[in-house]
Design an enzyme around this catalytic site. Sequence first.
Site, PDB file in Angstrom:
ATOM      1  CE  LYS A   1      47.181  64.186   4.934  1.00 40.82           C
ATOM      2  NZ  LYS A   1      46.532  63.498   6.062  1.00 40.82           N
TER       3      LYS A   1
ATOM      4  CB  CYS B   1      33.526  57.209  -2.164  1.00 38.86           C
ATOM      5  SG  CYS B   1      34.565  55.851  -2.681  1.00 38.86           S
TER       6      CYS B   1
ATOM      7  CD  GLU C   1      30.470  61.200  -0.242  1.00 40.52           C
ATOM      8  OE1 GLU C   1      31.297  62.098  -0.112  1.00 40.52           O
ATOM      9  OE2 GLU C   1      30.701  60.125  -0.834  1.00 40.52           O
TER      10      GLU C   1
HETATM   11  P1  NAP Z   1      38.906  64.964   3.436  1.00 46.30           P
HETATM   12  O1  NAP Z   1      39.064  66.183   4.233  1.00 46.30           O
HETATM   13  O2  NAP Z   1      38.658  65.082   2.002  1.00 46.30           O
HETATM   14  O3  NAP Z   1      40.214  64.061   3.737  1.00 46.30           O
HETATM   15  C1  NAP Z   1      40.846  63.183   2.850  1.00 46.30           C
HETATM   16  C2  NAP Z   1      42.351  63.356   2.932  1.00 46.30           C
HETATM   17  O4  NAP Z   1      42.713  64.658   2.484  1.00 46.30           O
HETATM   18  C3  NAP Z   1      42.912  63.244   4.340  1.00 46.30           C
HETATM   19  O5  NAP Z   1      44.169  62.632   4.301  1.00 46.30           O
HETATM   20  C4  NAP Z   1      43.006  64.687   4.742  1.00 46.30           C
HETATM   21  O6  NAP Z   1      43.889  64.955   5.788  1.00 46.30           O
HETATM   22  C5  NAP Z   1      43.457  65.331   3.466  1.00 46.30           C
HETATM   23  N1  NAP Z   1      43.221  66.767   3.407  1.00 46.30           N
HETATM   24  C6  NAP Z   1      42.284  67.503   4.049  1.00 46.30           C
HETATM   25  N2  NAP Z   1      42.405  68.810   3.758  1.00 46.30           N
HETATM   26  C7  NAP Z   1      43.459  68.922   2.930  1.00 46.30           C
HETATM   27  C8  NAP Z   1      44.105  70.022   2.296  1.00 46.30           C
HETATM   28  N3  NAP Z   1      43.684  71.275   2.470  1.00 46.30           N
HETATM   29  N4  NAP Z   1      45.173  69.766   1.505  1.00 46.30           N
HETATM   30  C9  NAP Z   1      45.617  68.517   1.322  1.00 46.30           C
HETATM   31  N5  NAP Z   1      45.057  67.445   1.898  1.00 46.30           N
HETATM   32  C10 NAP Z   1      43.979  67.629   2.689  1.00 46.30           C
HETATM   33  O7  NAP Z   1      37.773  64.085   4.054  1.00 46.30           O
HETATM   34  P2  NAP Z   1      37.276  64.063   5.586  1.00 46.30           P
HETATM   35  O8  NAP Z   1      37.271  65.434   6.196  1.00 46.30           O
HETATM   36  O9  NAP Z   1      38.047  63.021   6.282  1.00 46.30           O
HETATM   37  O10 NAP Z   1      35.794  63.603   5.394  1.00 46.30           O
HETATM   38  C11 NAP Z   1      34.851  64.575   4.992  1.00 46.30           C
HETATM   39  C12 NAP Z   1      33.901  64.033   3.977  1.00 46.30           C
HETATM   40  O11 NAP Z   1      34.639  63.614   2.830  1.00 46.30           O
HETATM   41  C13 NAP Z   1      33.161  62.793   4.392  1.00 46.30           C
HETATM   42  O12 NAP Z   1      32.039  63.073   5.153  1.00 46.30           O
HETATM   43  C14 NAP Z   1      32.823  62.202   3.062  1.00 46.30           C
HETATM   44  O13 NAP Z   1      31.681  62.823   2.556  1.00 46.30           O
HETATM   45  C15 NAP Z   1      34.004  62.547   2.199  1.00 46.30           C
HETATM   46  N6  NAP Z   1      34.966  61.433   2.077  1.00 46.30           N
HETATM   47  C16 NAP Z   1      35.010  60.773   0.886  1.00 46.30           C
HETATM   48  C17 NAP Z   1      35.887  59.721   0.746  1.00 46.30           C
HETATM   49  C18 NAP Z   1      35.967  58.961  -0.520  1.00 46.30           C
HETATM   50  O14 NAP Z   1      36.461  57.837  -0.519  1.00 46.30           O
HETATM   51  N7  NAP Z   1      35.551  59.498  -1.637  1.00 46.30           N
HETATM   52  C19 NAP Z   1      36.711  59.332   1.795  1.00 46.30           C
HETATM   53  C20 NAP Z   1      36.663  60.048   2.989  1.00 46.30           C
HETATM   54  C21 NAP Z   1      35.770  61.102   3.106  1.00 46.30           C
HETATM   55  P3  NAP Z   1      43.433  64.820   7.338  1.00 46.30           P
HETATM   56  O15 NAP Z   1      44.259  63.691   7.808  1.00 46.30           O
HETATM   57  O16 NAP Z   1      43.780  66.086   8.035  1.00 46.30           O
HETATM   58  O17 NAP Z   1      41.981  64.553   7.379  1.00 46.30           O
END
Ligand code: NAP
Length: 493
Positions: A187, A297, A396
Site C-alpha cells: 500500500k 526520517c 520529529e
Molecule cells: P503515517 O500516518 O505514519 O503514514 C505512513 C503510512 O501508513 C501511509 O501509507 C499511511 O496511509 C499508513 N497508515 C496510516 N494510518 C494507518 C493505520 N491506522 N493502519 C495502517 N496503515 C496506516 O505518516 P503520515 O501521516 O503520512 O505523516 C505523519 C508523520 O509521520 C510525519 O510528520 C513524520 O513525522 C512521520 N513520517 C515518518 C516517515 C519515515 O520515513 N519514518 C515517513 C512519513 C512520515 P495513508 O495513505 O492514509 O497516509
Amino acid sequence: MAVAILSPEKAISRKGKLLINGEFVDALSGKEFETLNPSTGEVLAHVAEADKADVDRAVKAARTAFEEGPWSRMNARERGRLLLRLTQLVADHADELALIDTLDNGKPIRETTHVDVPLVIDCLGYYAGWADKIEGETIPVNGPFLNYTLKEPVGVVGQIIPWNFPLLMAAWKLGPALATGCTVVLKPAEQTPLSALRLGELILEAGFPEGVVNILPGFGPTAGAAIASHLDVDKVAFTGSTEVGRLIMEMAAKSNLKRVTLELGGKAPNIVMSDAIIDEAVKGAVTGIFLNQGEVCCAGSRLFVEDKVHDEVVSKLKAYAEGIKVGNPLDPATEMGAQVSEEQLDRILNYCQSGKAEGATVVTGGGRNTAAGKGYFMHPTIFSDVKDSMKIAREEIFGPVVSAIRFSEIGEAVQRGNRTNYGLSAAVWTRDIKKAHTIARKLRAGVVWINTYNTFDAASPFGGYKESGIGRELGKHALANYLETKSVWVALE
Ligand code: NAP
Ligand code: MG
C-alpha cells in the site's frame, strides 16, 4: 533531461487503478480519491481507493501465487533474473519515474533524477543478486542424524509505505521480499500512489507472474489497517510515523501474530566538534536537514555545535540556507520543492510557532514561502538558542527546520543527543579518529555517520534503535525480515 522529453501529462496519463492478480482494476466499492501536485495544490490524478474488500482479494491472489502459482515453483536464479529485468526496466524509464515522483510528491526533479531513482535501481539490482545466494546450514548435532536448515520465504507479505520517497520506499520493501520468494500486497501512501502503480506496470512487463505483487492505493485506517490485521498475511513491513507503527504492531498482535518490521521516525543528533573541518560540517548539516524538504526520517534535526565554533557554524549555515533555491520542482535548478501536503505544511508551521513561543531564536526562515509558488512551500529554517526541553528539540518535525544547540563538552553532547525516544541515525564531525569511533559506539542509533550525512547504499543496513523501529532494511539484513528458518532432521541409522 526528464522535463524536456516528457510532459507531466504523459507521465500521469494512465488512470490510477489497483493492481490485483496481474490486472489493473477498479476498487470493488468503485471509490476513487485525488492525488495532488503539492507544488500547485492542483489535482494530478484520480486513483482507485482500495479498502478491506480489495485487500481480501489481493491477499487471496498473493496466497494463491505463493502456494500454487508458477512463482511457488520458480528457481531462485530465475527469480533473480526477473528482478534484474525489472531493474533494467526501471533504468529504461528513469526519467519518467523521476518525473512522476516529482509531480506527486513535490520534491525537486534534480533529486528524483540523481538520488531517488538511482537508489531504486541500485536497490533492485542488489537484491536481484541475492535471490540465488540465500543458503541454509548443516549443523553438527549429537547422535546419528543429519540436521540442516532451509531458509524459506515467510509467505504473503503486507507492505505499507510513506510518501517521502515514494518509489524508493517501494524498492526497499519489494527488493528483499521478491528475492526471498515472498508475495506482496503493497500500500503506497495516499499522497503519492502514482510511481508505485507505474512500477506495477513494469513488474508485469518484467514477467513476474500474476498475484506476486499486488499494489493497493488507499487510506491507512481502511486499506492499511486491513493489511495489518489480516489473518492470512504472514508478515507486515511498515515505514512511517512511530504513532502508526505502534498501531501496526497492535493489529499484528491482535490478529495472527504476523511478523512485524518497522522503520519509524527520528530526531537525529548531528554533532559538530570544534576540531571538525567546519565548512564540510556545515555542508553536511545542510544536506542533513534540507534534503527532500526535510521530509526525511533520518534528518539531522538537532545540530549540536561546540561552543567555540557555534557562531561560525550557525552563520555559515544561515548563508547556505538563504541561498537555497526553493520553487518549481520541475525546474532542474530548484534545490528545495514543496512540502508534500497542506497538512504537513501546517504541522511544520505549528512547530515553528512553538519554537518561537518557547523562546528559541529564528536565525532564518520560520514561515511559509509564498514567493516560491502557490503550493506548500517553506523557507529553509534555522532556530538557535534551542533548549533540549523545547518541543522543536524533542519531536520529529519532518520539515526543513533545524535546531542549533550549544554544547561545551563532547560527553555531554553525546548524552544529550541520546536523550530521545528515537534512535534512527546520528552523526559526528571531527578530525580526531579516536574520538570519532568512540563517539560512534556511544551513540544509540542504527546508523552513525562520521564526517558525512545522509549517505546510503543498498548493501548497508538501515533502521532504528528504540522507538525508531524494529529490524533493518537494506543489505543482507533485510533478507532476514522475509525468511523463516526450518530445521530438518534425518535419521542416519
Ligand atoms: P503515517 O500516518 O505514519 O503514514 C505512513 C503510512 O501508513 C501511509 O501509507 C499511511 O496511509 C499508513 N497508515 C496510516 N494510518 C494507518 C493505520 N491506522 N493502519 C495502517 N496503515 C496506516 O505518516 P503520515 O501521516 O503520512 O505523516 C505523519 C508523520 O509521520 C510525519 O510528520 C513524520 O513525522 C512521520 N513520517 C515518518 C516517515 C519515515 O520515513 N519514518 C515517513 C512519513 C512520515 P495513508 O495513505 O492514509 O497516509
Ligand atoms: Mg500527490
